[in-house]
Design a protein around this motif. Structure first.
Motif, short mmCIF file in Angstrom:
data_model
loop_
_atom_site.label_atom_id
_atom_site.label_comp_id
_atom_site.label_asym_id
_atom_site.label_seq_id
_atom_site.Cartn_x
_atom_site.Cartn_y
_atom_site.Cartn_z
N LEU A 194 0.82 -1.21 0.00
CA LEU A 194 0.00 0.00 0.00
C LEU A 194 0.86 1.26 0.00
O LEU A 194 0.52 2.24 -0.68
N ASP A 195 1.95 1.27 0.73
CA ASP A 195 2.80 2.46 0.77
C ASP A 195 3.45 2.70 -0.60
O ASP A 195 3.55 3.85 -1.05
N PHE A 196 3.89 1.63 -1.21
CA PHE A 196 4.50 1.78 -2.53
C PHE A 196 3.46 2.21 -3.56
O PHE A 196 3.74 3.04 -4.44
N GLN A 197 2.25 1.66 -3.45
CA GLN A 197 1.16 2.10 -4.33
C GLN A 197 0.95 3.61 -4.23
O GLN A 197 0.75 4.29 -5.25
N LYS A 198 1.01 4.13 -3.01
CA LYS A 198 0.80 5.56 -2.80
C LYS A 198 1.86 6.37 -3.55
O LYS A 198 1.54 7.38 -4.19
N LYS A 199 3.11 5.94 -3.48
CA LYS A 199 4.18 6.63 -4.19
C LYS A 199 3.94 6.63 -5.69
O LYS A 199 4.15 7.64 -6.37
N VAL A 200 3.48 5.51 -6.20
CA VAL A 200 3.24 5.38 -7.63
C VAL A 200 2.09 6.28 -8.06
O VAL A 200 2.16 6.98 -9.08
N LYS A 201 1.02 6.30 -7.26
CA LYS A 201 -0.12 7.16 -7.59
C LYS A 201 0.27 8.63 -7.58
O LYS A 201 -0.14 9.41 -8.46
N GLU A 202 1.06 9.02 -6.62
CA GLU A 202 1.50 10.41 -6.54
C GLU A 202 2.37 10.77 -7.74
O GLU A 202 2.23 11.87 -8.31
N ALA A 203 3.25 9.88 -8.11
CA ALA A 203 4.11 10.14 -9.28
C ALA A 203 3.29 10.19 -10.56
O ALA A 203 3.52 11.04 -11.43
N LEU A 204 2.32 9.29 -10.67
CA LEU A 204 1.48 9.25 -11.86
C LEU A 204 0.77 10.57 -12.10
O LEU A 204 0.66 11.05 -13.24
N GLU A 205 0.30 11.18 -11.03
CA GLU A 205 -0.42 12.45 -11.14
C GLU A 205 0.49 13.61 -11.56
O GLU A 205 0.02 14.61 -12.09
N LYS A 206 1.79 13.46 -11.33
CA LYS A 206 2.72 14.56 -11.60
C LYS A 206 3.42 14.44 -12.96
O LYS A 206 4.17 15.34 -13.35
N ILE A 207 3.21 13.32 -13.66
CA ILE A 207 3.88 13.15 -14.95
C ILE A 207 3.39 14.21 -15.94
O ILE A 207 2.20 14.51 -16.02
N TYR A 208 4.32 14.79 -16.65
CA TYR A 208 4.02 15.84 -17.64
C TYR A 208 2.93 15.35 -18.58
O TYR A 208 3.04 14.28 -19.18
N PRO A 209 1.84 16.09 -18.72
CA PRO A 209 0.69 15.62 -19.51
C PRO A 209 0.97 15.62 -21.01
O PRO A 209 1.87 16.31 -21.50
N TYR A 210 0.17 14.85 -21.75
CA TYR A 210 0.26 14.85 -23.20
C TYR A 210 -0.04 16.25 -23.73
O TYR A 210 -0.88 16.97 -23.18
N GLN A 211 0.61 16.61 -24.82
CA GLN A 211 0.45 17.93 -25.42
C GLN A 211 0.01 17.78 -26.87
O GLN A 211 0.49 16.91 -27.60
N VAL A 212 -0.88 18.66 -27.29
CA VAL A 212 -1.31 18.73 -28.68
C VAL A 212 -0.59 19.90 -29.34
O VAL A 212 -0.65 21.03 -28.85
N GLY A 213 0.10 19.62 -30.46
CA GLY A 213 0.89 20.64 -31.14
C GLY A 213 0.05 21.57 -31.99
O GLY A 213 -1.17 21.38 -32.17
#
Length: 800
Positions: A573-592
């Motif tokens: 569960l603790d590791f899951q939390k780290k992954v969820k937090e990182a997932l939310e911070k990943i640079y979003p897809y961009q449309v050119g």
């Protein structure tokens, strides 16, 4: 109306019985003259032993391979550039200072040696004492039974040769017959491009040899010491040929085996190497290859030809016959394969040829990737060169993964397993590479690997272009296959024991490798978009950047897969939390600005707008974080990117386009890519066309030959007819108008649902879902969605 009933007969048909498969004439490649080159010969294999049958008249040539025969030895991962990590921060500093030229330059200090190469074992030749001209010649490959056959007539005598590679008995079997006034008179001998010695003794013909201890990639050209031999430290191999049965006279002397005055001769060929694992030295710690080859040969020699053949056919068809596909135009099945390819090149339809190509992709996977063996490499199992194209290695920036795109949908889940065992080996060497190169935990794999599970960046320690040499996302991409296998099978034991630990290790590497950009987003740095080059707004043509869309799309997919796995198993569960937090911070897809999905962090141009790689579209296929239903705006951007890239390219690149257009639910664009993939580029092509396509034997043409075009193309055809990545099963999501009528049986979806369906005039006529595991199955067709609450091992008719 949804009607449920138990259909035990249906279960047996879907999984095992040959009644489901097409009529045999639809499942043959055949020709009216012998093969003159490798791309015309016909492939046989059992995942370990490979043979290419040329079908000559006065001389038959059989090209031989053994899946574990590679150059090299176990790698010393700890001592491959142990100081590489010292350049990581300087590269990041250069990138965030927008000094891309400096970053490109520093990347060369984070490289290591090239991979080793997959080796050809050699040839087996049959030389016939024929007198006169041959007539009524025919050679064929029956892909339903995995048997090659050659027939012709000379002077009133019909000669026949039948060849197959047995998985149950681990041997190659040859049956030669002469029917008429003349007899079989021939000699047979081995030959090899490697260092090897042949001997004929006691009616047994053997060849023993050694692989090189090092082989440089072919693309490095004519450089000194491109092939290094050292028989004291090399992997060894043995091949042994013995006569199982003949009514003629037989003898062996020097390097030759002779059969005289026979009407029948049956021979058994065994092959083995000293390979004993990725971490065992093949010379000092290797297996006894001669004892292995003799064991297989002697065991097979105790059985009759018919028993060997029956066991082979039963074993092969257990897998092959699970799936059937019909797309119409069956009248063309009577034509020679070369004629069909040339007709198709002129614009004439041959949907049955497309169905044959799909089943051929399954045939090749069964033949080159047995459940307990080595995964299919860049040429599957079949190679004749000491320095084959791209070393015939495992190229993980698309090609190794593409080999397995169609495994689950094509009801060949077992053939996926060698890839998972390979990933396990990569995780061991990859943990050392992660630490030495990136100062990270977990494990990593870069652009190339080999049988020794090499994971370092390649480039001869500084000579490689960063666009392909420096790319640490191979382990990330490969790990998405682990969840995919579970999604189709729901095997919790496999998930817990094998898949989850490997995924977690790949996730740990990503968490340690990701860094923060100037806006607070998580990005990769250094980063590349495989093999492509960008042009900055200042005109610099570069390869290294931060936050490529490809990297972040793959990491997103892996994180989502990991979280689903952890939820299923209720772990960490603790590791899951780290992954969820990182997932939310990943640079979003961009449309050119052109409406495309940006490939680069900034809206830069590509040096080659029609580049073969589509890595930045990973999230749409094989990933699923961009879908037509959940992210329509991003799906539109994917469509625009595909338009800019066009449907042209190398064989495997066209195959990727088929899958992406299918995911975008555009049947006509997908079919256009199918047509381009089926361009005939063989020697006998009536119309000379450039680019990728297929050779005479339907091998995928990069060119040269790469088998990923076959596997990726087959996956794309399936994706046009059936999808399940959006949380429901969708029937005929990208059906082109050219496929007006047809049927499929035995295709598999996520959740373990097996689908049969028929359509006519472009409309679904009937559909049936068999539930292997039970659970809820939502089925969509033409905008309608139906929900089924299924029970395990039951079949459900669906009416729309």
């Amino acid at each position: 109306m949804v009607k449920a009933k138990i259909l035990f007969f249906y279960l047996s048909c879907v999984l095992f019985l040959p009644a489901l498969a097409q009529e045999n004439k639809a499942l043959k490649l055949w020709y009216t003259k012998p093969a003159g080159q490798f791309e015309e010969a016909l492939p046989l294999g059992n995942g370990c032993l490979g043979a290419m049958v040329y079908g000559g008249i006065t001389q038959e040539r059989i090209s031989l391979n053994e899946a574990t025969l590679w150059s090299g030895k176990p790698i010393d991962a700890a001592n491959i550039n142990p100081n590489a990590h010292k350049y990581l921060q300087p590269i990041r500093d250069a990138l965030f200072a927008e000094d891309y030229k400096k970053a490109d330059s520093l990347q060369h200090f984070m490289q290591g040696p090239y991979s080793e190469a997959y080796m050809p074992l050699g040839y087996l030749f049959f030389n016939f004492d024929h007198k006169g001209e041959a007539s009524n010649y025919k050679r064929e490959l029956d892909i339903q039974n995995a048997i090659s056959k050659v027939t012709y007539q000379i002077d009133g005598t019909t000669y026949m040769r039948e060849t197959f590679v047995s998985n149950p008995d681990q041997v190659v079997i040859f049956r030669l017959t002469a029917t008429g006034k003349n007899k079989l008179n021939f000699t047979t001998h081995f030959n090899s491009k490697l260092i090897a010695k042949s001997q004929g003794k006691n009616k047994l013909l053997t060849m023993k040899g050694w692989a090189p201890v090092h082989t440089e990639p072919n693309y490095r050209g004519n450089i000194p010491n491109a092939v290094v031999n050292d028989t004291l430290n090399a992997m060894r191999f043995t091949s042994a040929l013995r006569v199982l049965k003949t009514d003629g006279q037989q003898s062996a002397s020097d390097t030759t085996l002779r059969i005289s005055n026979a009407t029948e001769a049956i021979l058994v060929l065994s092959m083995a190497t000293s390979f004993n694992g990725f971490d065992k030295h093949p010379a000092r710690e290797g297996k006894d290859e001669t004892a292995l080859a003799n064991r297989y040969s002697k065991r097979a020699s105790r059985k009759s030809y018919q028993k060997l053949k029956d066991a082979h056919i039963k074993d092969f068809r257990e897998y092959f016959d699970r799936v059937s596909i019909q797309l119409g135009d069956t009248q063309n099945e009577e034509l020679e394969t070369v004629d069909r390819l040339n007709r198709y090149a002129t614009g004439k339809t041959d949907n049955s040829l497309i169905a044959l190509f799909y089943q051929y992709s399954r045939y090749l996977l069964i033949s080159s990737s047995s459940p307990d063996g080595i995964p299919a490499n860049l040429q599957g199992l079949w190679n004749e060169s000491i320095r084959p194209p791209w070393s015939s290695n495992y190229t993980t920036n698309i090609n190794a993964e593409m080999n397995y795109w169609g495994a689950e949908t094509g009801n060949l889940s077992e053939m996926h397993k060698p890839l998972f065992s390979f990933i396990e080996r990569l995780s061991k060497t990859g943990a050392i590479t992660a630490k030495n190169y990136f100062n990270a935990g977990g494990w990593v794999c870069n652009h190339n690997s080999d049988i020794w599970a090499m994971t370092n960046p390649v480039g001869d320690s500084g000579e490689g272009d960063p666009s392909w040499a420096n790319w640490p996302m191979g382990g990330v991409w490969l790990s998405t296959h682990l969840w995919e296998h579970y999604a189709f099978n729901l095997d919790k034991k496999y998930l817990k024991k094998q898949a989850y630990p490997l995924m977690k290790g790949a996730v740990q590497f990503c968490l340690d490798f990701l860094t923060t950009d100037q806006k607070g987003n998580l990005v990769t740095a250094p980063s590349t978009s495989p093999e492509n080059v960008y042009i900055t707004d200042k005109g610099y043509r570069g390869q290294t950047l931060y936050g490529s869309t490809a990297d972040l799309g793959m990491i997103r997919e892996l994180f989502v897969d990991y979280l689903k796995s952890a939820a299923v198993l209720g772990l960490d569960l603790d590791f899951q939390k780290k992954v969820k937090e990182a997932l939310e911070k990943i640079y979003p897809y961009q449309v050119g600005k052109d409406g495309n999905l940006q490939e680069w962090y900034h809206d830069w141009k590509d040096q080659d707008p029609r580049h073969r790689h589509l890595s930045h579209l990973f999230a749409a296929y094989p990933g699923a974080s961009i879908t037509s239903s959940a992210t329509p705006a991003l799906a539109d951007a994917v469509r625009r990117s595909l338009q800019i890239r066009t449907n042209d390219g190398t064989g495997w690149a066209i195959a990727w386009r088929i899958n992406l257009w299918a995911r975008m639910q555009n049947g006509e664009r997908a079919y256009d890519a199918v047509k381009k993939l089926m361009r005939f580029v063989g020697k006998d092509a009536a119309i000379k066309m450039g680019g990728g396509g297929v050779y005479t034997n339907l091998f995928g043409a990069h060119p040269p030959f790469q088998i990923d075009g076959n596997f990726g193309g087959g996956a794309g055809i399936a994706e046009m007819l059936l999808q399940s990545h959006q949380g429901y099963v969708e029937l005929l999501p990208a059906l082109p108008v050219e496929w007006q009528s047809g049927s499929i049986k035995g295709f598999v979806t996520r959740g373990g649902f097996v689908v049969d369906m028929d359509w006519k005039a472009g409309k679904l006529i009937s559909a049936k879902v068999y539930s292997r595991n039970g659970g809820t199955c939502e089925v969509k067709y033409a905008g309608q969605l139906k929900k089924l609450d299924t029970k395990a091992k039951r079949s459900y008719d669906i009416n729309f």
